[in-house]
Design a protein around this motif. Structure first.
Motif, PDB file in Angstrom:
ATOM      1  N   GLU A  25     -38.075  26.044 -32.257  1.00 31.88           N
ATOM      2  CA  GLU A  25     -39.176  25.126 -32.516  1.00 31.88           C
ATOM      3  C   GLU A  25     -39.746  24.776 -31.134  1.00 31.88           C
ATOM      4  O   GLU A  25     -39.078  24.974 -30.115  1.00 31.88           O
ATOM      5  N   VAL A  26     -40.927  24.219 -31.076  1.00 35.20           N
ATOM      6  CA  VAL A  26     -41.502  23.810 -29.793  1.00 35.20           C
ATOM      7  C   VAL A  26     -40.572  22.807 -29.096  1.00 35.20           C
ATOM      8  O   VAL A  26     -40.376  22.870 -27.885  1.00 35.20           O
ATOM      9  N   SER A  27     -39.947  21.924 -29.856  1.00 39.53           N
ATOM     10  CA  SER A  27     -39.022  20.948 -29.260  1.00 39.53           C
ATOM     11  C   SER A  27     -37.810  21.633 -28.621  1.00 39.53           C
ATOM     12  O   SER A  27     -37.273  21.147 -27.622  1.00 39.53           O
ATOM     13  N   ASP A  28     -37.373  22.777 -29.163  1.00 40.15           N
ATOM     14  CA  ASP A  28     -36.273  23.538 -28.556  1.00 40.15           C
ATOM     15  C   ASP A  28     -36.701  24.120 -27.215  1.00 40.15           C
ATOM     16  O   ASP A  28     -35.912  24.144 -26.263  1.00 40.15           O
ATOM     17  N   PHE A  70     -43.622  29.206 -24.709  1.00 40.37           N
ATOM     18  CA  PHE A  70     -42.952  30.048 -23.714  1.00 40.37           C
ATOM     19  C   PHE A  70     -43.951  30.601 -22.705  1.00 40.37           C
ATOM     20  O   PHE A  70     -43.646  30.706 -21.518  1.00 40.37           O
ATOM     21  N   ARG A  71     -45.163  30.921 -23.142  1.00 40.24           N
ATOM     22  CA  ARG A  71     -46.195  31.398 -22.214  1.00 40.24           C
ATOM     23  C   ARG A  71     -46.506  30.303 -21.194  1.00 40.24           C
ATOM     24  O   ARG A  71     -46.630  30.573 -19.994  1.00 40.24           O
ATOM     25  N   ASN A  72     -46.631  29.064 -21.655  1.00 39.01           N
ATOM     26  CA  ASN A  72     -46.875  27.942 -20.739  1.00 39.01           C
ATOM     27  C   ASN A  72     -45.718  27.767 -19.766  1.00 39.01           C
ATOM     28  O   ASN A  72     -45.923  27.528 -18.575  1.00 39.01           O
ATOM     29  N   ASP A  76     -45.947  28.199 -15.471  1.00 36.37           N
ATOM     30  CA  ASP A  76     -45.801  27.015 -14.618  1.00 36.37           C
ATOM     31  C   ASP A  76     -45.436  27.441 -13.192  1.00 36.37           C
ATOM     32  O   ASP A  76     -44.338  27.954 -12.959  1.00 36.37           O
ATOM     33  N   PRO A  77     -46.316  27.243 -12.216  1.00 33.41           N
ATOM     34  CA  PRO A  77     -46.040  27.702 -10.856  1.00 33.41           C
ATOM     35  C   PRO A  77     -44.912  26.942 -10.161  1.00 33.41           C
ATOM     36  O   PRO A  77     -44.341  27.440  -9.196  1.00 33.41           O
ATOM     37  N   ARG A  78     -44.548  25.775 -10.646  1.00 38.69           N
ATOM     38  CA  ARG A  78     -43.496  24.990  -9.988  1.00 38.69           C
ATOM     39  C   ARG A  78     -42.112  25.623 -10.111  1.00 38.69           C
ATOM     40  O   ARG A  78     -41.248  25.364  -9.276  1.00 38.69           O
ATOM     41  N   HIS A  79     -41.886  26.422 -11.142  1.00 35.78           N
ATOM     42  CA  HIS A  79     -40.561  27.014 -11.368  1.00 35.78           C
ATOM     43  C   HIS A  79     -40.623  28.530 -11.467  1.00 35.78           C
ATOM     44  O   HIS A  79     -39.729  29.155 -12.021  1.00 35.78           O
ATOM     45  N   VAL A  98     -43.984  40.463 -24.208  1.00 36.40           N
ATOM     46  CA  VAL A  98     -44.990  41.073 -23.339  1.00 36.40           C
ATOM     47  C   VAL A  98     -46.246  40.200 -23.284  1.00 36.40           C
ATOM     48  O   VAL A  98     -46.829  39.999 -22.224  1.00 36.40           O
ATOM     49  N   ARG A  99     -46.650  39.633 -24.417  1.00 39.94           N
ATOM     50  CA  ARG A  99     -47.796  38.726 -24.422  1.00 39.94           C
ATOM     51  C   ARG A  99     -47.498  37.453 -23.621  1.00 39.94           C
ATOM     52  O   ARG A  99     -48.346  36.936 -22.916  1.00 39.94           O
ATOM     53  N   ALA A 100     -46.258  36.939 -23.730  1.00 46.70           N
ATOM     54  CA  ALA A 100     -45.899  35.687 -23.062  1.00 46.70           C
ATOM     55  C   ALA A 100     -45.803  35.847 -21.544  1.00 46.70           C
ATOM     56  O   ALA A 100     -46.058  34.900 -20.815  1.00 46.70           O
TER      57      ALA A 100
END
Length: 138
Positions: A25-28, A70-72, A76-79, A98-100
């Motif tokens: 889920e998004v929360s996971d 997961f794509r976001n 994320d450039p910080r990690h 591959v899309r992510a």
């Protein structure tokens, strides 16, 4: 749900090993991000200089919202990892991955030994100083 993750950090090689399995889920994904960020605190290298090996061979087909989360995370450039390798099985999950990982310097492998060889090609340090972080979804 059945979301599970494990994170093992090897600071001597600037290596983070991640295993993701199940249906998220998004929360996971948010729980995973918090654990991953905490695991990164054990690294000794400068930000964005670590290596990451992610085993997603036991992940289920994910919803579009989870793929976007997961794509976001990957964007994320910080990690961001210096090098990123994925262990995958050919499937629809592979196409979602591959899309992510769009726009990332990442490789996908079927065998862990191939992924580690690629990740560690220029990193020769080898010690057993590793830390494990694990979690389960809701």
């Amino acid at each position: 749900m059945s979301a599970r993750f494990f994170i093992l950090v090897d600071p001597s090689r600037d290596l983070v090993r991640i295993k993701l399995s199940g249906l998220y889920e998004v929360s996971d994904v948010e729980d995973f991000v918090r654990a991953r960020n905490k695991a990164h605190e054990a690294l000794r290298c400068r930000p964005n200089q670590h290596l990451t090996l992610s085993d997603v061979r036991e992940m289920k087909i994910q919803s579009q919202q989870v793929v976007a989360a997961f794509r976001n995370l990957l964007g994320d450039p910080r990690h961001r990892s210096r090098k990123l390798a994925f262990l995958i099985r050919p499937s629809l999950t592979m196409r979602q991955l591959v899309r992510a990982i769009d726009q990332r310097d990442a490789q996908c492998f079927g065998e862990e030994s191939d992924a580690l060889r690629w990740l560690l090609a220029s990193d020769l340090a080898t010690t057993q100083d590793m830390r494990l972080v694990s979690g389960t979804g809701h």
